[in-house]
Design an enzyme around this catalytic site. Structure first.
Site, PDB file in Angstrom:
ATOM      1  N   GLU A 137       0.622  -1.211  -0.041  1.00  0.00           N
ATOM      2  CA  GLU A 137      -0.124   0.014   0.222  1.00  0.00           C
ATOM      3  C   GLU A 137       0.800   1.324   0.095  1.00  0.00           C
ATOM      4  OE1 GLU A 137      -3.866  -0.159   2.202  1.00  0.00           O
ATOM      5  OE2 GLU A 137      -3.317   1.626   3.053  1.00  0.00           O
ATOM      6  N   ARG A 192      -6.535  32.928 -17.608  1.00  0.00           N
ATOM      7  CA  ARG A 192      -6.899  34.018 -16.676  1.00  0.00           C
ATOM      8  C   ARG A 192      -6.095  35.128 -16.796  1.00  0.00           C
ATOM      9  NH1 ARG A 192     -10.958  36.423 -14.055  1.00  0.00           N
ATOM     10  NH2 ARG A 192     -10.261  37.218 -12.050  1.00  0.00           N
ATOM     11  N   GLN A 214       5.819  36.504 -12.594  1.00  0.00           N
ATOM     12  CA  GLN A 214       6.950  35.723 -12.311  1.00  0.00           C
ATOM     13  C   GLN A 214       6.783  34.899 -11.077  1.00  0.00           C
ATOM     14  OE1 GLN A 214      10.614  37.412 -10.555  1.00  0.00           O
ATOM     15  NE2 GLN A 214      11.772  36.498 -12.518  1.00  0.00           N
TER      16      GLN A 214
END
Ligand SMILES: Cc1cc2nc3c(=O)[nH]c(=O)nc-3n(C[C@H](O)[C@H](O)[C@H](O)COP(=O)(O)OP(=O)(O)OC[C@H]3O[C@@H](n4cnc5c(N)ncnc54)[C@H](O)[C@@H]3O)c2cc1C
Length: 390
Positions: free
Chosen positions: A246, A272, A283
């Site tokens: 797991e 956007r 930046q």
């Protein structure tokens, strides 16, 4: 070092991502009270036909016989395509915490009886060890199994069992020798519907909402002697074996989910516009994306290393623990960044906030991140006096 996956693995992964994107969309509602058993089964069978739910089971029992490294890549591909990370998590928990213990510890008869159904998608399994008062302290179970002549009797409550509301088969851990430490636990294979086994109402969780979780109540549950998995006193070994799988392969699902959300975030910041320019031009936005990619890449390398070690049968305590912590923390961080970069849209329903919610449980299940660090520190002999030099 060779970072290439074989071409056939790449092809298989691309097909799985496309399949998951097309056919494994989430349910109409994530409200546990409206849980749609039929739809869950329908999607499970589809995943079964793709070989996902029995990926690491031997082909003689209907599985695909994949090694740990290939299975981790497969889980990554599933996570990348399946927007319902909870559903992908349910598949991985079934495969690594229940199917693999039967592969590794089951008798020939048990394997014959269960593995083909569990590998084909007909049957679903759950592994129940946690209790209301035994989470991290897993050897301190109060669920008792008492041998009474020709049968065992189980009594107790198991908490937070993944897949319990849909399971056909439970791996149930109980104390056969209370206070007996590592050798005091025993695992049992108990089919759903056995008198005395009752599944509670599904939990309403913050994340992984597509994965049904519930408590399991055992009241004078009588089962035959040969339903023991792995021998009396071997429960902790069965559990440790399942966690080995797991902590590596299951976390591949999160790698895929992170990749999916980073891709959609790059798309978002290109579209956007604020101050007359796509926000990706700023930046600080670009740097945040680069940090997200770097976080994913380092978590991915750690997980693939752990899976590679597991494929080779190495003791993966350190590498799988480090990878589990790295991937779960990366998922939280990338979820937070993806929300932030979307502004207010980030806190409305969408893949960014879903990743963040799905990431929170990952720091808890498979052994909390604090417990991983305890185990790693122990393996590194931290706090032990150095042996005197001769
Ligand atoms: C989504 C999900 C699915 C799950 N599925 C399953 C399942 O299928 N089967 C199953 O059996 N269980 C399952 N669990 C339960 C899971 O294994 C436990 O939640 C986990 O082991 C932690 O136990 P706990 O919740 O009781 O927390 P606790 O053990 O009570 O821990 C609480 C806090 O204390 C900290 N803590 C405890 N002990 C120590 C220590 N020694 N050192 C430092 N910190 C410590 C923990 O790190 C944690 O922050 C699932 C949990 C989740 C969230």
């Amino acid at each position: 070092m060779n970072f290439d996956l074989p071409p056939e693995t790449e092809t298989m992964c691309a097909a799985v991502t496309a399949f998951a994107r097309r056919d494994l969309g989430g349910p109409k509602s994530y409200d546990p009270e409206l849980f749609d058993h039929d739809d869950f089964r329908r999607r499970w069978r589809l995943a079964g036909r793709q070989g996902l739910v029995g990926a690491t089971a031997p082909s003689a029992h209907g599985g695909c016989g994949l090694d740990a490294l290939t299975a981790t890549a497969l889980m990554e591909a599933l996570g990348a395509g399946c927007a319902d990370t909870g559903f992908a998590f349910s598949i991985a928990a079934h495969l690594f915490a229940s199917v693999m213990p039967i592969v590794e510890f089951g008798t020939g008869e048990q394997q014959q009886q269960w593995l083909s159904g569990l590998s084909s998608g007909e049957l679903i399994a759950a592994h129940a060890i946690t209790e209301p008062n035994a989470g991290s302290d897993i050897l301190n179970l109060t669920t008792r199994a008492e041998c009474s002549g020709d049968h065992w009797v189980l009594n107790g409550v198991k908490a937070f069992t993944t897949n319990a509301p849909v399971a056909d088969l439970f791996v149930i851990q109980a104390a056969t020798e209370p206070g007996g430490g590592y050798f005091g636990l025993t695992a049992f294979l108990v089919p759903a519907g056995t008198p005395g086994l009752l599944v509670g109402a599904p939990h309403d969780k913050v994340g992984l909402r597509g994965s049904p979780t519930a408590d399991v109540h055992l009241t004078d549950c009588r089962i035959p002697l040969d339903w023991v998995l792995g021998g009396v006193g071997a429960g902790a070994s069965v559990f440790a074996g399942s966690m080995k799988w797991e902590r590596t392969c299951l976390f591949g699902v999160y790698l895929g989910a992170m990749r999916r959300v980073i891709d959609s975030t790059i798309e978002f910041v290109g579209e956007r516009t604020q101050f007359g320019t796509p926000i990706g031009e700023f930046q600080s936005v670009g740097h945040r994306i680069v940090d997200m990619v770097a976080t994913l890449q380092s978590a991915r390398l750690q997980l693939m290393l752990a899976a590679w070690e597991l494929s080779r049968g190495a003791d993966g305590t350190v590498s799988s623990g480090l990878a589990k912590v790295a991937v779960s923390e990366a998922a939280v961080k990338i979820g937070l960044d993806a929300v932030q970069l979307r502004g207010a849209l980030g806190v409305t329903a969408g893949d960014a906030e879903t990743l963040l919610r799905d990431a929170l449980p990952a720091r808890i299940f498979s052994g909390t991140n604090e417990i991983q660090k305890n185990n790693i520190a122990r393996a590194l002999r931290v706090g032990r006096r150095a042996r005197p030099r001769r």
